[in-house]
Design a protein around this motif. Structure first.
Motif, PDB file in Angstrom:
ATOM      1  N   ILE A  62       0.835  -1.207   0.000  1.00  0.00           N
ATOM      2  CA  ILE A  62       0.000   0.000   0.000  1.00  0.00           C
ATOM      3  C   ILE A  62       0.868   1.254   0.000  1.00  0.00           C
ATOM      4  O   ILE A  62       0.609   2.211  -0.744  1.00  0.00           O
ATOM      5  CB  ILE A  62      -0.939  -0.001   1.227  1.00  0.00           C
ATOM      6  CG1 ILE A  62      -1.991  -1.106   1.080  1.00  0.00           C
ATOM      7  CG2 ILE A  62      -1.623   1.347   1.390  1.00  0.00           C
ATOM      8  CD1 ILE A  62      -2.824  -1.325   2.326  1.00  0.00           C
ATOM      9  N   THR A  63       1.932   1.243   0.821  1.00  0.00           N
ATOM     10  CA  THR A  63       2.774   2.430   0.979  1.00  0.00           C
ATOM     11  C   THR A  63       3.588   2.743  -0.261  1.00  0.00           C
ATOM     12  O   THR A  63       3.726   3.912  -0.643  1.00  0.00           O
ATOM     13  CB  THR A  63       3.719   2.253   2.183  1.00  0.00           C
ATOM     14  OG1 THR A  63       2.945   1.930   3.343  1.00  0.00           O
ATOM     15  CG2 THR A  63       4.525   3.509   2.440  1.00  0.00           C
ATOM     16  N   PHE A  64       4.116   1.701  -0.920  1.00  0.00           N
ATOM     17  CA  PHE A  64       5.059   1.926  -2.014  1.00  0.00           C
ATOM     18  C   PHE A  64       4.509   1.573  -3.394  1.00  0.00           C
ATOM     19  O   PHE A  64       5.237   1.691  -4.386  1.00  0.00           O
ATOM     20  CB  PHE A  64       6.342   1.127  -1.754  1.00  0.00           C
ATOM     21  CG  PHE A  64       7.069   1.571  -0.526  1.00  0.00           C
ATOM     22  CD1 PHE A  64       7.777   2.754  -0.506  1.00  0.00           C
ATOM     23  CD2 PHE A  64       7.021   0.813   0.635  1.00  0.00           C
ATOM     24  CE1 PHE A  64       8.427   3.175   0.635  1.00  0.00           C
ATOM     25  CE2 PHE A  64       7.680   1.222   1.777  1.00  0.00           C
ATOM     26  CZ  PHE A  64       8.387   2.410   1.782  1.00  0.00           C
ATOM     27  N   VAL A  65       3.251   1.154  -3.473  1.00  0.00           N
ATOM     28  CA  VAL A  65       2.645   0.879  -4.781  1.00  0.00           C
ATOM     29  C   VAL A  65       1.316   1.616  -4.923  1.00  0.00           C
ATOM     30  O   VAL A  65       1.158   2.462  -5.814  1.00  0.00           O
ATOM     31  CB  VAL A  65       2.434  -0.640  -5.001  1.00  0.00           C
ATOM     32  CG1 VAL A  65       1.763  -0.882  -6.359  1.00  0.00           C
ATOM     33  CG2 VAL A  65       3.765  -1.383  -4.953  1.00  0.00           C
ATOM     34  N   ILE A  66       0.358   1.314  -4.067  1.00  0.00           N
ATOM     35  CA  ILE A  66      -0.983   1.886  -4.214  1.00  0.00           C
ATOM     36  C   ILE A  66      -0.972   3.399  -3.978  1.00  0.00           C
ATOM     37  O   ILE A  66      -1.513   4.165  -4.793  1.00  0.00           O
ATOM     38  CB  ILE A  66      -1.970   1.201  -3.248  1.00  0.00           C
ATOM     39  CG1 ILE A  66      -2.164  -0.268  -3.660  1.00  0.00           C
ATOM     40  CG2 ILE A  66      -3.316   1.924  -3.259  1.00  0.00           C
ATOM     41  CD1 ILE A  66      -3.137  -1.037  -2.795  1.00  0.00           C
ATOM     42  N   LEU A  67      -0.358   3.849  -2.887  1.00  0.00           N
ATOM     43  CA  LEU A  67      -0.345   5.290  -2.593  1.00  0.00           C
ATOM     44  C   LEU A  67       0.459   6.087  -3.614  1.00  0.00           C
ATOM     45  O   LEU A  67      -0.016   7.149  -4.064  1.00  0.00           O
ATOM     46  CB  LEU A  67       0.190   5.537  -1.172  1.00  0.00           C
ATOM     47  CG  LEU A  67      -0.709   5.042  -0.032  1.00  0.00           C
ATOM     48  CD1 LEU A  67      -0.061   5.333   1.313  1.00  0.00           C
ATOM     49  CD2 LEU A  67      -2.088   5.689  -0.097  1.00  0.00           C
ATOM     50  N   PRO A  68       1.661   5.636  -4.033  1.00  0.00           N
ATOM     51  CA  PRO A  68       2.355   6.372  -5.101  1.00  0.00           C
ATOM     52  C   PRO A  68       1.566   6.429  -6.410  1.00  0.00           C
ATOM     53  O   PRO A  68       1.531   7.469  -7.069  1.00  0.00           O
ATOM     54  CB  PRO A  68       3.668   5.584  -5.278  1.00  0.00           C
ATOM     55  CG  PRO A  68       3.890   4.941  -3.969  1.00  0.00           C
ATOM     56  CD  PRO A  68       2.531   4.596  -3.463  1.00  0.00           C
TER      57      PRO A  68
END
Length: 528
Positions: A94-100
């Protein structure tokens, strides 16, 4: 056990809806879209679930002989380990794929977008925006992969054979074959960055929020009186300069011209502030009455929050001092201590409440939620300090700003999990596990040193959380020292802020900045 599952699902749903309320409160309605809102809510929820698994990990580890199963699945230490792995993978995804991806997509979406008519005026199609956002996300992930490769080739050499005092470390951990070096190294890099955020936002939130609740903000009557007085002073200065040159009929000097320009700018700013006050007075008369009624309860809540902050601060300070004075290996093992020698209030509370599970879960949830809210409060008040133009305001926040806030909170949660080894070391490592000490002939709490003893080797079991973070400290002592220094910086900055907020006056509830003034001036020029 089905009832336990029902309560846990209810807790997850409660966290999700709480996150949704927070997001809806701050996000700009004209810029919001469902995928953005759901992504941020999912991020907040998963991060909280990660840390709320800790009491369950402690309970299962402390009761290895109690066979617990539900849905044909035994709940044991190895099952909890798998859950932790999946949760951490999900949090990192979530932090390094979905949110970016959402961040890049929101930036693409904001280009040539007319908020007044809810129309996309750009020539790019939706598919092209998604593809472009995906490409930028891939570049970002590529940077993370560089860290992963660095972790694969990074092989620290730590010598544990120089002292017999470190025998308990060799017994507890596989220091010769640490394994999972790439993952540990990347997590260490993330934690290093996260500790910088935690020192700033965490220390600010834990000190500012209680004092803000206790002191409160200035009333609208006080704000109105202050603005009127300031306007009167400005107009008096303006009149004095005008009369000076009307009598002499001379040309105005550059210094006085600059003073008049500044006075006009201040007058426009105060007029805008006055408009905001009038707007609030017309919209929130009933709310102001309610706020006056609940004001005593606000002070009580603030005092309770202050007690929580003091407990957290004192627990971190006591364990830090304990590590400095009693760690036999210091740098070599990341300042691990064999057993605590000082009374830690939060640690003691958790250990004794763990005898009556889920009482410890309730206390843990309250403290964790408080830390989460304080960190969020610190981000909102301080802003995203390393990026300009990203402000967090009620119903005026861009989705891209909230994506960054969500990422900061996710990384901060990883830091808080690490901080549990300092905040409540006994609870986070062994819970309430005991063993029979042959030397003292009495039951003693399990410690790291006790695991090397024959009578405690198979009795004292470490939690999955402590095993993971202690392996990072042992595998990469450099990062362990950075974490230790960051913790000391947190304590120092918190102490400094306590004195600041004790002396600080009531804050203003009128949120007006110079940017708002310039924007208002631009609108007036356009209307002309």
């Amino acid at each position: 056990m089905y009832f336990a599952w029902f309560l846990y699902i209810a807790l997850i749903l409660g966290l999700y809806f709480l996150s949704r309320i927070i997001v809806k409160y701050y996000i700009d309605p004209a810029e919001s879209y469902n995928f953005a809102i759901n992504s941020i809510c999912l991020s907040f929820t998963v991060s909280m679930i990660c840390i709320l698994m800790v009491p369950i990990d402690v309970f299962v580890t402390s009761h290895p002989n109690d066979v617990i199963s539900t849905l044909h699945q035994p709940i044991n230490k190895y099952f909890i380990r798998e859950v932790f792995i999946y949760l951490y993978i999900g949090l990192l995804f979530i932090t390094f794929v979905i949110l970016p991806f959402n961040y890049f997509y929101s930036e693409e979406r904001a280009l040539n977008y007319d908020n007044d008519f809810d129309l996309d005026l750009s020539e790019k199609r939706l598919s092209s925006k998604i593809i472009r956002s995906a490409k930028q996300t891939v570049y970002f992930i590529g940077f993370i992969c560089v860290l992963l490769i660095s972790g694969l080739v990074f092989n620290p050499e730590v010598n544990y054979n120089n002292s017999a005092k470190l025998e308990w470390v060799k017994t507890m951990f596989d220091v010769d074959h640490l394994g999972e070096q790439a993952i540990s190294f990347c997590i260490s890099i993330i934690l290093t960055f996260g500790f910088c955020l935690w020192v700033i936002y965490g220390s600010y939130g834990l000190t500012a929020l209680p004092f803000q609740l206790i002191k409160g903000a200035r009333s609208l009557e006080e704000e109105k009186s202050q603005v009127d007085n300031d306007l009167a002073k400005i107009r008096e200065k303006y009149r004095t300069i005008q009369e000076k040159y009307q009598k002499n009929s001379s040309k105005i000097s550059k210094g006085d011209q600059k003073t008049l320009t500044n006075l006009k700018r201040k007058e426009r700013f105060l007029n805008l502030k006055n408009e905001k006050i009038i707007e609030l007075e017309t919209q929130t008369k009933s709310l102001q009455t309610i706020f006056k009624i609940i004001s005593p309860f606000r002070i009580i809540i603030g005092m309770i929050c202050l007690c929580f902050s003091v407990l957290i601060f004192s627990s971190l300070a006591l364990t830090t001092y304990d590590k400095i004075t009693n760690s036999q290996c210091g740098f070599q093992c990341g300042y691990l201590i064999q057993e605590k020698t000082l009374l830690n209030p939060i640690d003691t509370l958790y250990v004794y409440s763990s005898y009556y599970f889920p009482l410890d879960y309730l206390f843990f949830f309250i403290f964790t939620l408080y830390i989460f809210i304080c960190t969020l409060y610190g981000i909102i008040k301080c802003g995203i300090i390393f990026l300009k133009g990203f402000e967090i305001k009620k119903e005026q926040t861009q989705p891209s700003s909230l994506f960054i806030v969500a990422a900061i909170l996710n990384i901060s949660i990883l830091v808080v999990c690490n901080q549990l080894m300092t905040l409540c070391p006994q609870y986070a490592t062994f819970g309430n596990q005991h063993y029979y000490d042959i030397r003292t002939r009495q039951q003693s709490l399990c410690t790291l040193e006790a695991v090397s003893k024959v009578e405690a080797k198979f009795i004292c079991q470490m939690t999955n959380l402590s095993t993971f973070y202690n392996k990072i400290s042992l595998g990469y002592p450099m990062f362990a020292v950075i974490f230790f220094l960051a913790n000391a910086s947190f304590l120092g900055l918190s102490t400094f802020m306590i004195f600041i907020f004790m002396c600080k006056k009531k804050t203003s509830q009128i949120d007006v900045s110079e940017d708002d003034e310039l924007e208002d001036e631009s609108k007036s020029l356009i209307n002309i």
